[in-house]
Enzyme design. Structure first.
Site, PDB file in Angstrom:
ATOM      1  N   GLY A  69       0.842  -1.158  -0.022  1.00 14.63           N
ATOM      2  CA  GLY A  69      -0.086  -0.032  -0.023  1.00 14.63           C
ATOM      3  C   GLY A  69       0.800   1.217   0.121  1.00 14.63           C
ATOM      4  N   THR A  70       1.947   1.184   0.711  1.00 17.86           N
ATOM      5  CA  THR A  70       2.799   2.490   0.876  1.00 17.86           C
ATOM      6  C   THR A  70       3.584   2.666  -0.611  1.00 17.86           C
ATOM      7  OG1 THR A  70       3.423   1.691   3.186  1.00 17.86           O
ATOM      8  CG2 THR A  70       4.996   3.212   1.864  1.00 17.86           C
ATOM      9  N   ASN A 146      -7.634   4.180   9.310  1.00 13.56           N
ATOM     10  CA  ASN A 146      -7.095   3.070   9.811  1.00 13.56           C
ATOM     11  C   ASN A 146      -7.212   2.954  11.329  1.00 13.56           C
ATOM     12  OD1 ASN A 146      -5.049   4.841   8.813  1.00 13.56           O
ATOM     13  ND2 ASN A 146      -3.908   4.102  10.240  1.00 13.56           N
ATOM     14  N   SER A 194      -3.615  -3.227  -0.347  1.00 14.03           N
ATOM     15  CA  SER A 194      -2.504  -3.787   0.468  1.00 14.03           C
ATOM     16  C   SER A 194      -3.089  -5.203   0.791  1.00 14.03           C
ATOM     17  CB  SER A 194      -2.072  -3.091   1.345  1.00 14.03           C
ATOM     18  OG  SER A 194      -1.167  -3.926   2.054  1.00 14.03           O
ATOM     19  N   ALA A 195      -2.446  -6.164   0.289  1.00 16.11           N
ATOM     20  CA  ALA A 195      -2.790  -7.703   0.235  1.00 16.11           C
ATOM     21  C   ALA A 195      -2.926  -7.880   1.924  1.00 16.11           C
ATOM     22  CB  ALA A 195      -2.034  -8.527  -0.323  1.00 16.11           C
ATOM     23  N   HIS A 196      -2.122  -7.602   2.759  1.00 12.77           N
ATOM     24  CA  HIS A 196      -1.861  -8.151   4.001  1.00 12.77           C
ATOM     25  C   HIS A 196      -3.060  -7.710   4.815  1.00 12.77           C
ATOM     26  CE1 HIS A 196      -0.100  -4.863   6.595  1.00 12.77           C
ATOM     27  NE2 HIS A 196       0.345  -4.345   5.339  1.00 12.77           N
ATOM     28  N   CYS A 320       1.764   1.971  13.034  1.00 13.13           N
ATOM     29  CA  CYS A 320       2.912   2.416  12.213  1.00 13.13           C
ATOM     30  C   CYS A 320       3.396   3.534  13.813  1.00 13.13           C
ATOM     31  CB  CYS A 320       2.482   3.326  11.321  1.00 13.13           C
ATOM     32  SG  CYS A 320       2.080   2.240   9.911  1.00 13.13           S
TER      33      CYS A 320
HETATM   34  N1  PLP Z   1      -2.629   3.126   4.104  1.00  8.27           N
HETATM   35  C1  PLP Z   1      -3.217   2.888   5.112  1.00  8.27           C
HETATM   36  C2  PLP Z   1      -4.709   3.328   5.369  1.00  8.27           C
HETATM   37  C3  PLP Z   1      -2.829   1.953   5.841  1.00  8.27           C
HETATM   38  O1  PLP Z   1      -3.703   1.372   7.047  1.00  8.27           O
HETATM   39  C4  PLP Z   1      -1.495   1.227   5.742  1.00  8.27           C
HETATM   40  C5  PLP Z   1      -1.235   0.155   6.600  1.00  8.27           C
HETATM   41  O2  PLP Z   1      -1.201   0.187   7.821  1.00  8.27           O
HETATM   42  C6  PLP Z   1      -1.109   1.712   4.477  1.00  8.27           C
HETATM   43  C7  PLP Z   1      -1.541   2.638   3.667  1.00  8.27           C
HETATM   44  C8  PLP Z   1       0.310   1.021   4.391  1.00  8.27           C
HETATM   45  O3  PLP Z   1       0.109  -0.202   3.522  1.00  8.27           O
HETATM   46  P1  PLP Z   1       1.413  -1.153   3.518  1.00  8.27           P
HETATM   47  O4  PLP Z   1       1.574  -1.693   4.864  1.00  8.27           O
HETATM   48  O5  PLP Z   1       1.061  -2.242   2.588  1.00  8.27           O
HETATM   49  O6  PLP Z   1       2.799  -0.440   3.091  1.00  8.27           O
END
Ligand code: PLP
Length: 376
Positions: A69-70, A146, A194-196, A320
């Site tokens: 996702g990042t 989130n 994001s798959a996880h 995070c």
């Molecule tokens: N965006 C949101 C809203 C998220 O909750 C997260 C992960 O916590 C991310 C982006 C980042 O995704 P990834 O962990 O796949 O990099």
């Protein structure tokens, strides 16, 4: 372990795990190779692309696989340095995978305005409208948050973007498998996944890129992913993501009722135990199974340590920023005072949780509150 932190990450679905093992062992060919082994790998990737496209209501050629996702967010945001219009409208409650990127882009001439939220965590589309400048080239507002799970009115914000010919991106990482997500209906140009977060593997994600929109790659090299993301594809991860997306959206209605049922039980029981708890977020526009709850008078780091000792995984704020005892920026943006902010837990249920798990959780919270109270 009693795991109630599905917004941070989810366990692999057993079928996804099995598929990924098979792909890694038997279909390890390079998808760019012309021989049969490579072509089999290529087929697996295209199958996953089709599964993801179906899950989010778009065409297969609008799905770009990324390293999570990042990276999906970065891919959109870094394109601003190539655009003429370098101003972005975003919100103060975005994930660091948006806000920190925008901070880093400032040295490349990118500026941004982060609109606030109300006490339910909702962005007002009028604020987006008012933040427009002649230089606005992108609006990036998350589909659901989130930390407290508020679901934004993306279609209304997208209409503003469309009217002014501005690219609209939405970070939808928290949503797949929890609420219906349809790229066409939402009307956005780009959307991150994001798959996880939906029982798939870590380190693999998707950026939906509307047909016709060309993005410059962040990672440059070969011609993979329509030249928007170079590098030999992570075949097991991508195949796993595809199956996870299919499974997560197949029984969405059942998943929603299951998660709602767990959340309702938890809320009823916890209110009985501790009548002054405060539930943060939106009363209706809320991700199922995500509860952001404050226990006035109790520090969340203490609560978490006690619960961890009893085998319970919950979080305070987003993963995070865990380990950091500063008040959550998201809750502060909603006007929640530091004292309440620092007494807040995020409990996020998943498909594997049962009503018995919820009973154990509330029982442990009750004894934890009593222990902390008696030690004070
Ligand atoms: N965006 C949101 C809203 C998220 O909750 C997260 C992960 O916590 C991310 C982006 C980042 O995704 P990834 O962990 O796949 O990099």
């Amino acid at each position: 372990m009693y795991y109630f932190d599905h917004s941070a990450t989810t366990p692999l679905h057993p079928k996804v795990k099995e598929l990924m093992g098979d792909v890694g062992e038997f279909h390890f060919g390079n998808p760019s190779s012309v021989h049969a082994s490579g072509q089999k790998a290529k087929t697996l990737i295209e199958t996953a692309r089709g599964q993801m496209a179906k899950a989010i209501g778009c065409n297969s050629n609008e799905v770009i696989f990324t390293g999570g996702g990042t990276e999906a967010n970065n891919l959109v945001l870094w394109n601003l340095i190539h655009q003429k219009k370098k101003h972005v409208i975003t919100s103060v409650i975005e994930h660091p995978a948006v806000l920190n990127v925008l901070d880093s882009l400032e040295e490349f001439g990118v500026t941004y305005s982060a609109v606030g939220v109300d006490k339910t965590g909702m962005v007002n589309p009028d604020d987006v409208q008012n933040a427009l400048t002649e230089k606005t080239g992108l609006i990036s507002i998350m589909l659901a948050n989130n930390e407290m799970g508020t679901i934004q009115t993306i279609s209304e914000i997208e209409a503003i973007a469309k009217k002014h010919d501005i690219i609209m991106h939405s970070d939808a990482v928290q949503t797949l498998g929890k609420i219906p997500v349809n790229a066409k209906e939402l009307g956005v140009d780009c959307m991150s996944f994001s798959a996880h977060k939906f029982y798939g593997p870590k380190g693999v994600g998707v950026l939906f890129v509307r047909k016709g929109l060309k993005l410059k790659p962040l990672i440059i090299g070969g011609n993979q992913e329509r030249r928007m993301r170079a590098g030999t594809e992570n075949t097991p991860g991508i195949a796993g993501l595809g199956l996870a997306a299919e499974l997560a959206t197949k029984n969405l209605h059942n998943t929603q009722s299951h998660l709602d049922g767990l959340a309702d039980t938890f809320k009823a029981q916890i209110t009985h135990i501790c009548p002054d708890v405060i539930f943060n977020g939106h009363p209706e526009k809320q991700l199922p199974g995500l509860i952001n709850v404050s226990f006035p008078g109790f520090r969340n780091d203490l609560l978490m340590i006690h619960l961890d000792r009893q085998g319970i995984a919950v979080s305070s704020g987003s993963a995070c920023s865990s380990g950091d005892i500063k008040p959550s920026l998201i809750l502060s943006a909603m006007g929640i005072k530091d004292e309440i902010n620092n007494s807040t837990l995020r409990i996020s249920f998943g498909t594997g949780n049962s009503q018995q798990d919820v009973e154990y959780l509330t029982k442990c919270i009750k004894s934890t509150l009593e222990r902390i109270r008696s030690a004070a």
